[in-house]
Design an enzyme around this catalytic site. Structure first.
Site, PDB file in Angstrom:
ATOM      1  CD1 TRP A   1      -2.421  -1.989   1.614  1.00 48.30           C
ATOM      2  CD2 TRP A   1      -2.997  -0.987  -0.065  1.00 48.30           C
ATOM      3  NE1 TRP A   1      -3.500  -2.685   1.364  1.00 48.30           N
ATOM      4  CE2 TRP A   1      -3.968  -2.335   0.143  1.00 48.30           C
ATOM      5  CE3 TRP A   1      -3.288  -0.068  -1.183  1.00 48.30           C
ATOM      6  CZ2 TRP A   1      -4.983  -2.319  -0.472  1.00 48.30           C
ATOM      7  CZ3 TRP A   1      -4.546  -0.522  -1.891  1.00 48.30           C
ATOM      8  CH2 TRP A   1      -5.365  -1.714  -1.485  1.00 48.30           C
TER       9      TRP A   1
ATOM     10  CG  ASP B   1      -2.833   4.123   4.542  1.00 51.06           C
ATOM     11  OD1 ASP B   1      -3.817   3.933   4.993  1.00 51.06           O
ATOM     12  OD2 ASP B   1      -2.712   3.661   3.314  1.00 51.06           O
TER      13      ASP B   1
ATOM     14  CE  LYS C   1      -8.905  -2.572   4.298  1.00 42.53           C
ATOM     15  NZ  LYS C   1      -7.665  -1.950   3.742  1.00 42.53           N
TER      16      LYS C   1
HETATM   17  C1  LIG Z   1      -7.352  -1.440   2.360  1.00 44.39           C
HETATM   18  C2  LIG Z   1      -6.022  -0.485   2.487  1.00 44.39           C
HETATM   19  C3  LIG Z   1      -5.961   0.557   1.434  1.00 44.39           C
HETATM   20  C4  LIG Z   1      -6.966   0.839   0.497  1.00 44.39           C
HETATM   21  O1  LIG Z   1      -8.260   1.284   0.914  1.00 44.39           O
HETATM   22  P1  LIG Z   1      -9.731   1.630  -0.207  1.00 44.39           P
HETATM   23  O2  LIG Z   1     -10.334   2.338   0.713  1.00 44.39           O
HETATM   24  O3  LIG Z   1      -9.981   0.267  -0.611  1.00 44.39           O
HETATM   25  O4  LIG Z   1      -9.096   2.505  -1.146  1.00 44.39           O
HETATM   26  C5  LIG Z   1      -5.057   1.499   1.638  1.00 44.39           C
HETATM   27  N1  LIG Z   1      -3.970   1.420   2.703  1.00 44.39           N
HETATM   28  C6  LIG Z   1      -4.071   0.666   3.590  1.00 44.39           C
HETATM   29  C7  LIG Z   1      -3.178   0.249   4.473  1.00 44.39           C
HETATM   30  C8  LIG Z   1      -5.162  -0.482   3.367  1.00 44.39           C
HETATM   31  O5  LIG Z   1      -5.198  -1.568   4.508  1.00 44.39           O
END
Ligand SMILES: *Cc1c(COP(=O)(O)O)cnc(C)c1O
Length: 361
Positions: A104, A171, A195
């Site tokens: 990511w 993030d 999540k």
């Molecule tokens: C799931 C995830 C993403 C992507 O998220 P979306 O909302 O589907 O764009 C980005 N970074 C991390 C760390 C993730 O776990």
């Protein structure tokens, strides 16, 4: 309702049952309004109360003041923030440092390069992202340093946060509100809600007002953070249902004793699975080599005899343990055990890990 299984999915993920029940009720009829939550105007008093309460509760749980910090409710997912962040803070000659500790993070860096001089400050890619890089190159004058606090695919997590000269950005999609942190160390963070804190369709941003004040305004209105700060995320129609459920999850977090209570439970849950894997290390191989970097949220491992993988998954499924297949890019197994995932499910997985190894080992 048919019996609930143990859902180890990496996201969208499990929500607390009490939240699902209250949300179902709200979908039928919301708080004496005579309307479904889904039918409420986002400019009306019923929805506005939901929205404002979620903003305030979020900052309060994080120990941040609305005077110094803003909580924004946006769309486009964490992937949208990969682009929106550099669009707002970079120009072609401005530098941002990215620590790449997983897939990511690599995606975030790729987007930032479109807008400015985004640099890979460190990466653990050569070792299949099996640990968190502890040192990295800081560029003097960088606009920000970007990290990924929990690497969802690989199963690593930051516990100590790095000290940086430039504002720290993360993030936090897969460990948002999952443990106690000094959130004031981040100038800016973003997290896809699906999540740990709600349904899909909402990405939460929490940032210091001082940092946000430096964002560009010469970009399309909808992509400028200033638009959303000034309008309290009500510039256009917000993802109202997702924000409503976020609000219910935040209340649930408070009932669990806030972040100290959540962290205690998350540590116990992860320990149940890691101790089974460690005990059976001749049979299972943890994907994360540095123990102190092991994620509390995503536990990843492989079978030393890969031929048994299909058997393991089939047995898991028969035992109502679903979603354990590792991300398609890494294979093996992954147990995602976010905030709302029950302890009993971790115990059931540990029991299967032991039982399977005994029979097949
Ligand atoms: C799931 C995830 C993403 C992507 O998220 P979306 O909302 O589907 O764009 C980005 N970074 C991390 C760390 C993730 O776990």
């Amino acid at each position: 309702m048919s019996e609930r299984i143990f859902n180890f999915s990496a996201g969208p993920a499990v929500l607390p049952e009490s939240v699902l029940e209250e949300a179902s009720q709200g979908v039928r009829e919301f708080a004496g309004s005579g309307m479904s939550l889904l039918e409420l105007s986002h400019r009306g008093k019923y929805y506005e109360a939901v929205h404002t309460e979620a903003e305030n509760r979020l900052l309060s749980i994080m120990g941040l003041s609305p005077e110094t910090h803003a909580a924004l409710f946006l769309q486009g997912g964490a992937s949208g923030q990969f682009a929106m962040l550099p669009m707002n803070f970079l120009t072609k000659d401005a530098v941002a440092d990215y620590v790449v500790s997983g897939d990511w993070g690599a995606k975030a860096l790729k987007e930032a390069k479109i807008f400015g001089d985004a640099r890979e400050a460190a990466s653990s890619k050569a070792d299949r992202y099996a640990y968190i890089p502890k040192t990295f190159t800081q560029t003097p004058g960088a606009k920000y340093v970007h990290i990924t606090t929990n690497n969802t695919i690989e199963g690593t997590e930051y516990f100590a946060l790095p000290s940086t000269d430039a504002p720290l950005v993360t993030d936090a999609s897969s460990d948002f509100l999952a443990l106690e942190r000094d959130w004031s160390k981040f100038a800016f963070l973003y997290a896809g809600a699906q999540k740990n804190v709600g349904p899909a369709g909402l990405v939460v941003v929490v940032a210091s007002r001082e940092f946000l004040a430096q964002a560009r305004t010469d970009i399309p209105t909808i992509f400028a953070y200033k638009t959303h700060v000034d309008s309290h995320s009500l510039y256009n129609t917000p993802p109202a249902f997702s924000i409503y459920v976020l609000g219910l999850v935040l209340k649930w977090i408070e009932e669990q004793g806030g972040l100290p209570g959540i962290e205690r439970r998350n540590r116990q849950k992860a320990a149940v699975i890691y101790s089974a894997l460690d005990e059976l290390s001749s049979f299972y191989e943890p994907a994360v080599t540095v123990k102190e970097d092991r994620s509390l949220m995503n536990v990843t491992w492989r079978l030393r005899n890969a031929e048994l993988e299909a058997d393991f998954l089939a047995e898991a499924k028969a035992n109502k343990l679903d979603g354990l297949k590792g991300h398609r890019s890494v294979g093996g197994f992954r147990a995602s055990i976010y905030n709302a995932f029950p302890t009993a499910g971790c115990q059931a997985l540990a029991d299967l890990l032991r039982d399977f190894a005994q029979r097949k080992g």
